[in-house]
Scaffold this active site. Structure first.
Site, mmCIF file in Angstrom:
data_model
loop_
_atom_site.group_PDB
_atom_site.id
_atom_site.type_symbol
_atom_site.label_atom_id
_atom_site.label_comp_id
_atom_site.label_asym_id
_atom_site.label_seq_id
_atom_site.Cartn_x
_atom_site.Cartn_y
_atom_site.Cartn_z
ATOM 1 N N ASP A 1 5.386 -9.806 -7.660
ATOM 2 C CA ASP A 1 5.819 -10.749 -6.624
ATOM 3 C C ASP A 1 7.328 -10.623 -6.461
ATOM 4 O OD1 ASP A 1 6.157 -12.916 -4.911
ATOM 5 O OD2 ASP A 1 6.201 -14.367 -6.566
ATOM 6 N N ASN B 1 9.002 -12.591 -3.791
ATOM 7 C CA ASN B 1 9.596 -13.724 -3.059
ATOM 8 C C ASN B 1 9.260 -15.073 -3.691
ATOM 9 O OD1 ASN B 1 6.933 -13.857 -2.404
ATOM 10 N ND2 ASN B 1 7.237 -14.053 -0.192
ATOM 11 N N ASP C 1 6.487 -16.626 -4.400
ATOM 12 C CA ASP C 1 5.320 -17.446 -4.048
ATOM 13 C C ASP C 1 4.171 -17.257 -5.037
ATOM 14 O OD1 ASP C 1 4.379 -14.965 -3.389
ATOM 15 O OD2 ASP C 1 3.795 -15.477 -1.329
ATOM 16 N N ASP D 1 3.206 -8.570 -3.744
ATOM 17 C CA ASP D 1 3.418 -8.216 -2.334
ATOM 18 C C ASP D 1 3.824 -6.749 -2.199
ATOM 19 O OD1 ASP D 1 6.196 -8.425 -3.141
ATOM 20 O OD2 ASP D 1 5.981 -10.603 -2.873
ATOM 21 N N ASP E 1 -7.827 1.108 0.940
ATOM 22 C CA ASP E 1 -9.185 0.615 0.769
ATOM 23 C C ASP E 1 -9.754 0.387 2.169
ATOM 24 O OD1 ASP E 1 -11.471 -0.604 -0.559
ATOM 25 O OD2 ASP E 1 -10.087 -1.124 -2.173
ATOM 26 N N ASP F 1 -15.259 0.912 0.369
ATOM 27 C CA ASP F 1 -15.961 -0.160 -0.325
ATOM 28 C C ASP F 1 -17.468 -0.101 -0.052
ATOM 29 O OD1 ASP F 1 -15.483 -2.667 -1.838
ATOM 30 O OD2 ASP F 1 -16.402 -3.612 -0.097
ATOM 31 N N GLU G 1 -17.374 4.035 -2.844
ATOM 32 C CA GLU G 1 -17.963 3.216 -3.900
ATOM 33 C C GLU G 1 -19.462 3.126 -3.643
ATOM 34 O OE1 GLU G 1 -17.431 -1.196 -5.916
ATOM 35 O OE2 GLU G 1 -17.577 -0.968 -3.756
ATOM 36 N N HIS H 1 -10.508 -3.068 -10.506
ATOM 37 C CA HIS H 1 -10.310 -4.507 -10.318
ATOM 38 C C HIS H 1 -11.601 -5.303 -10.495
ATOM 39 C CE1 HIS H 1 -11.913 -2.859 -6.704
ATOM 40 N NE2 HIS H 1 -12.217 -4.073 -6.270
ATOM 41 N N ASP H 2 -12.753 -4.627 -10.621
ATOM 42 C CA ASP H 2 -14.036 -5.321 -10.800
ATOM 43 C C ASP H 2 -14.529 -5.256 -12.243
ATOM 44 O OD1 ASP H 2 -14.263 -5.866 -8.048
ATOM 45 O OD2 ASP H 2 -15.244 -3.940 -7.674
#
Ligand code: GLC
Ligand code: CA
Length: 556
Positions: free
Chosen positions: A21, A23, A25, A29, A98, A199, A256, A330-331
């Protein structure tokens, strides 16, 4: 054999939401990715794959796209994207995007139109069916719990969603849908991107009769994904995509493909298939999964199963198609916690062992952010600490609705398999929030960041990072690592994974001890003359393999 740059490449996967990150939040990003391109370059990879960065209401962290030609507000702007792409190229790296086109967000303009009326031009962009006796059109279960159908009163019909109800499946049988998708793909290619990770691309063609799923026989936690996998027109549509898009650009592509066998993979990626270059297969990710509970289990895995599956993919694709090589994404849970040992004593050893074991195989390796520093699973104490929609839905289904398991059991399964294990923020240093954000992170940082972080890894010449860097260098140096044939040794050995590679009279011997025991394997002495290319211990102890020891020898 065909030889192409993407066969010799190594891919690094960035999950932008959790990378950096800039900024405050609490959400990673695009500027955060730009900030760390030198780091990624230093690892010695060639391609960066970004999880979806398109506009999205984030029901499933970007896998629900509302506008394919825009950047997610939290991640930045199109100007940030252009800068990112340019800077990636300046670093001599490539960018793989992706592509999520099995479904869109229900907030996508197409779907907003589609649900207005059955006569709307966009209605047929999605898969609508009438109900049966006031119920869903068939018994299909969504991948993320509950029926795969959602009723919409304005049209008095149900639409199919294999994932959440905010992820409506597109109707690929409609040629307008296909042309819209090919257009947007060409639009991104014209911007200069270098590839697509597609995907669940083998789910795009469904049997229009939508027969009931015969496999749902009272499983506690069912999914009907296989009913949609490898459907009637999938190869026709991918060949059309190849003709309209992929053949016009020099791209790296990987689809995938849950539920794909080696035979399916050869159809998708065979060297003359004119479809895709690689698939992400799932068989090896199934070794610790339950037939009735899916991933919500603590079933241990058996090394012989893992070896059998990996070896089948290695030998059956050899000369015909090309493997992707992955332990993590990520899964999936963190591999060091899953197939290695994340106790302090063994974490680095076993992380390196897993790296050597995988990266010496034939195929294109994919490294998921944090894998290169041996990041581990996280064990958040409460379900409210979790964010992943799959995890939250499964908890509600299994603990609260069906009372199939207790909170305590479910939390144990979540600690083992939740996708959030992969999604905790990248651990950059030992400063607050691991240097990920100056604000409140969208998901908590793994508390072990004070020990496991990039700054420590870069300062330690024996770190997992430098081991992965060396793996990447060796791959560039020795074409046997990329192209050699693979031969499994001792399939029934439950403790050690050993294999040969062969190319033009050269051989590699790869031995990996998957246990915390010291073992002896005589093949190491009998291997022939040559030298050791890489090892996770300082010295060579001959036929004796220490806990999680892994070595590769080159034999001339
Ligand atoms: C793929 C993605 C996963 C997503 C799903 C639905 O499996 O990797 O993150 O939830 O597709 O798009
Ligand atoms: Ca941010």
């Amino acid at each position: 054999m065909n030889k192409s740059w993407w066969q010799e490449a190594v891919v690094y996967q960035v999950y932008p939401r959790s990378f950096q990150d800039t900024n405050g939040d609490g959400i990673g990003d695009l500027q955060g990715i730009i900030k760390h391109l030198d780091y990624i370059k230093k690892l010695g990879v060639d391609v960066i794959w970004l999880n979806p960065i398109y506009s999205s209401p984030n029901d499933d962290n970007g896998y629900d796209i509302s506008d394919y030609r825009n950047i997610m507000t939290e991640f930045g702007t199109m100007a940030d994207f252009n800068q990112l792409l340019k800077t990636i190229h300046e670093h001599g790296l490539k960018l793989m995007m992706d592509l999520v086109v099995n479904h869109t967000s229900d907030e996508n303009a197409w779907f907003v139109e589609a649900k207005r009326s059955v006569n709307n031009k966009y209605h047929d962009f999605y898969l609508w069916r009438d109900g049966k006796d006031g119920k869903a059109p068939n018994n299909w279960q969504s991948e993320f719990s509950g029926s795969a159908w959602q009723y919409v009163p304005s049209v008095n019909q149900y639409y199919l969603h294999l994932f959440t109800k905010k992820q409506a499946d597109l109707n690929w049988d409609n040629s307008d849908v296909r042309h819209e998708i090919f257009d947007l793909m060409n639009w991104w290619c014209d911007k200069g991107i270098d590839g697509f990770r597609m995907d669940v691309i083998n789910l795009i063609s469904k049997d229009p009769a939508f027969p009931d799923d015969p496999n749902l026989k009272g499983e506690v936690h069912g999914s009907s994904m296989t009913m949609a996998a490898n459907g009637p027109h999938v190869h026709e549509y991918l060949k059309e995509m190849y003709k309209e898009v992929l053949s016009k650009h020099d791209l790296i592509t990987v689809g995938e493909t849950p539920g794909a066998s080696t035979a399916d993979a050869i159809k998708y990626t065979g060297f003359n298939s004119h479809e895709l270059e690689m698939v992400f297969q799932f068989e090896h990710m199934g070794v610790d999964i339950s037939p009735t509970m899916g991933k919500w289990t603590d079933r241990p895995f058996k090394l012989v199963d893992l070896k059998r599956i990996m070896s089948r993919w290695q030998t059956e694709l050899n000369g015909k198609a090309w493997n992707s090589l992955y332990w993590n994404n990520h899964d999936q849970p963190r591999v060091v916690s899953r197939f290695g040992n994340d106790a302090a004593e063994y974490r680095e050893l076993s992380a390196k062992m897993l790296g050597n074991c995988l990266h010496m195989m034939q195929g294109t390796p994919y490294i998921y952010q944090g894998e290169e520093i041996g990041m581990t699973n996280v064990g958040f104490p409460k379900i409210s600490d979790y964010h992943d929609v799959e995890t939250l839905n499964a908890y509600k289904e299994l603990v609260q609705d069906k009372h199939s398991v207790t909170d305590g059991q479910m939390m144990r399964y979540i600690h083992k398999h939740s996708r959030d294990n992969a999604r905790t923020p990248m651990q950059w240093n030992d400063e607050p929030n691991a240097g990920f954000t100056a604000g409140e992170p969208w998901i908590d940082v793994n508390p072990n960041y004070d020990q496991i972080n990039v700054a420590n890894a870069l300062a330690d010449p024996n770190s997992v990072f430098y081991f992965y860097q060396k793996l990447n260098q060796l791959r560039k140096q020795y074409s046997i690592i990329v192209y050699g044939d693979y031969e499994l040794i001792e399939p029934e050995d439950e403790q050690v994974y050993m294999y040969w590679r062969h190319l033009d009279g050269q051989k590699l011997l790869v031995v990996s001890n998957f246990t915390d025991q010291t073992l002896r394997r005589s093949i190491i002495q009998r291997r022939g003359t040559g030298h050791m290319l890489i090892s996770n211990y300082q010295n060579d102890s001959g036929d004796q393999l220490r806990p999680y020891e892994s070595r590769t020898y080159l034999i001339n």
